[in-house]
Enzyme design. Structure first.
Site, PDB file in Angstrom:
ATOM      1  N   SER A   1      16.142  60.410  32.692  1.00 13.41           N
ATOM      2  CA  SER A   1      16.715  61.110  31.541  1.00 13.41           C
ATOM      3  C   SER A   1      16.194  60.535  30.234  1.00 13.41           C
ATOM      4  CB  SER A   1      18.237  61.013  31.566  1.00 13.41           C
ATOM      5  OG  SER A   1      18.767  61.753  32.632  1.00 13.41           O
TER       6      SER A   1
ATOM      7  N   ASP B   1      21.977  67.450  23.674  1.00 14.16           N
ATOM      8  CA  ASP B   1      21.698  66.244  24.459  1.00 14.16           C
ATOM      9  C   ASP B   1      20.486  65.487  23.910  1.00 14.16           C
ATOM     10  OD1 ASP B   1      22.264  64.392  26.428  1.00 14.16           O
ATOM     11  OD2 ASP B   1      21.126  65.418  27.994  1.00 14.16           O
TER      12      ASP B   1
ATOM     13  N   HIS C   1      23.167  61.616  26.395  1.00 12.22           N
ATOM     14  CA  HIS C   1      24.003  61.031  27.450  1.00 12.22           C
ATOM     15  C   HIS C   1      23.505  59.662  27.918  1.00 12.22           C
ATOM     16  CE1 HIS C   1      21.087  63.076  30.280  1.00 12.22           C
ATOM     17  NE2 HIS C   1      21.311  61.972  30.966  1.00 12.22           N
TER      18      HIS C   1
END
Length: 518
Positions: A259, A188, A158
């Site tokens: 992230s 992911d 993402h």
């Protein structure tokens, strides 16, 4: 003379005898007096307490935790391997202001006020600015880490999803334009490549040796603050959220921008990729989820070798087995995956699976919970022939099944009945389990259309949706029910974010769901 001498010698002797007798009498009298008539202060004192025999002290338990760890050496060792990632998108002038957020706000004002958004004027087509490919604009920030000295970098899918350009910044202030080698939205995980050599690569740890309560550390770029170090403990392992993998749960502070960064153990090894937080505010609230590095490396190997991840598929729709169901059919414990439907022409149909079967083992491995099955099937190489155990009408039955390839089945397409299953998969890619509103719900909500959200997982949870919500529109298209919902989704690019108008109670708001890949 003699008399005088006797008188002199006898007088002191008599006196001494008299004094001694008097002292004795006085002492006896004092003792009798004390015993018969004790003093008030003496009368109030309790009898002396005799102390018990002294017992040897029990040995003290050794300290299991001594002080707090010092992370400075870990930071010095691992820090240079952590990178910050910035992404950009090329925007045409005619598209400026037409991004998703603005589109949602315009739709909100149109629906609820019947007027354009204040200050919003219709845009006319204008010449492109910035040349043939438009003008490059900042899109987002994230983190990553170097996994090989020749320039391979791992991050979250993402972080780079939807980006036109990706840039990797090292701690020595060098910046490289990165090539996206491969992206797997189900887990992911993404792999990037930069043209550099002799880079400081991380050491990969063993997740199997990771213990709950163990100290771990994260390095990343929260809110654009590069090389930020946070630490905490492992709160749980194999946390099941209904997604492709089970996460490592920690209380390490992770915020937007973290992230894709590494989760590091006390030996300086990477044990996870920081991926998600569970939050009601959008910021850190004490629960962070990381992708186990062993799962991530398996995905990365496939991405590096072929640019995609190949997964197995057998063609069943499943549901959890409840305690009541397990007891009523004689299964005993609520284990396994309940087969709700079997798709025509799939490996499941060929193997003889039936609706109502409980799949208890796949390839010899027990299925404790329903999500275990897709994980095991997905991790099986297509073409593999394996065993599958089902509980059917009070008895266990062993079947043989040959696993197909997920993407091949999708590209092949299914006919009539399979088309419905594919439409349901579109909704499930958003993490939604939906149903038509019944007459009572329509009456209570005063709505003529929409779909009722029965349960949510994965992408829908991240977008803030809950069971009990009602979806009124998808991609700015008002929907009347499940059929129209699926029809709208069928026309969209399922790899792109989808906006939905959600009603909760008396309020309606927009949410953007970023779907999983198929």
């Amino acid at each position: 003379m003699t008399f005088s001498n006797q008188s002199v010698s006898s007088t002191p002797s008599v006196a001494r005898r008299t004094l001694v007798v008097g002292s004795v009498v006085s002492a006896v009298a004092l003792v009798l007096s004390s015993s018969l008539f004790p003093h008030a202060s003496q009368a109030q004192q309790p009898a002396p307490i005799v102390a018990p025999a002294v017992q040897p002290a029990a040995p003290q338990a050794p300290l299991l935790v001594k002080g707090l760890p010092d992370f400075s050496e870990l930071v010095e060792r691992v820090g240079p391997s952590v990178v910050s990632i910035r992404t950009t998108q090329r925007i045409e002038e005619s598209e400026e202001g037409d991004d998703e957020a603005d589109a949602q706000m315009r739709e909100f004002f149109r629906r609820f006020f019947g007027t354009p958004m204040p200050g919003q004027t219709p845009r006319k087509n204008a010449p492109k600015k910035g040349g043939e490919h438009g003008e490059e604009r900042p899109r987002g920030l994230g983190s990553g880490f170097i996994v090989s000295t020749d320039g391979y970098v791992m991050t979250n899918a993402h972080v780079v999803d939807g980006a036109d350009e990706v840039y990797v910044n090292l701690t020595d202030k060098r910046e490289f334009k990165a090539k996206v080698v491969g992206v797997d939205k189900r887990t992911d995980v993404a792999v990037l490549k930069i043209e550099a050599s002799k880079l400081p690569a991380v050491a990969i740890g063993d997740v199997g040796k990771l213990r709950v309560g163990e100290w771990v550390m994260a390095i990343g770029t929260p809110f654009g603050l590069d090389n930020t170090v946070t630490a905490g403990i492992v709160s749980a392992k194999a946390r099941d959220t209904g997604e492709e993998i089970r996460f490592i749960q920690t209380d390490v502070a992770v915020n937007p921008g973290n992230s894709g960064g590494p989760l590091i153990n006390m030996r300086g090894e990477v044990v996870g990729i920081n991926s998600q937080i569970l939050s009601r505010s959008g910021g850190f609230m004490g629960i962070s989820l990381s992708i186990p590095i062993d799962d991530a490396m398996k995905v990365a190997e496939q991405l590096r070798s072929g640019g995609k991840v190949v997964r197995g598929r057998i063609g069943v729709a499943i549901a959890p087995v409840t305690k009541d169901v397990a007891e009523s059919i004689g299964l005993g414990k609520p284990v396994g995956a309940l087969v709700q439907s079997v798709e025509a022409g799939t490996p499941a149909e060929k193997a003889g699976l039936e609706a109502g079967d409980i799949i208890t083992k796949f390839g010899g491995q027990a299925i404790d919970k329903a999500p275990d099955l897709p994980r095991l099937v997905g991790g099986t190489k297509p073409g593999t022939k394996t065993s599958i155990q089902v509980f059917r009408r009070g008895a266990y039955k062993d079947l043989s099944i040959t696993v197909a390839e997920l993407d091949a089945a999708k590209a092949k397409g299914e006919k009539a009945e399979a088309g419905k299953a594919e439409a349901k998969l579109a909704a499930s890619a958003l993490g939604l389990n939906i149903a038509d509103l019944n007459a009572e719900q329509k009456r209570e909500l005063k709505q003529s259309g929409g779909v009722f959200v029965e349960s949510v997982e994965g992408p829908a949870v991240r977008a803030g949706l809950r069971a009990g919500d009602v979806i009124l529109a998808v991609a700015n298209v008002q929907i009347s029910g499940v059929k129209e919902f699926e029809a709208v989704l069928g026309k969209l690019d399922r790899s792109r974010p989808v906006s939905v108008l959600v009603r909760r109670g008396e309020w309606a708001q927009y949410a953007v769901i970023r779907p999983n890949a198929k």
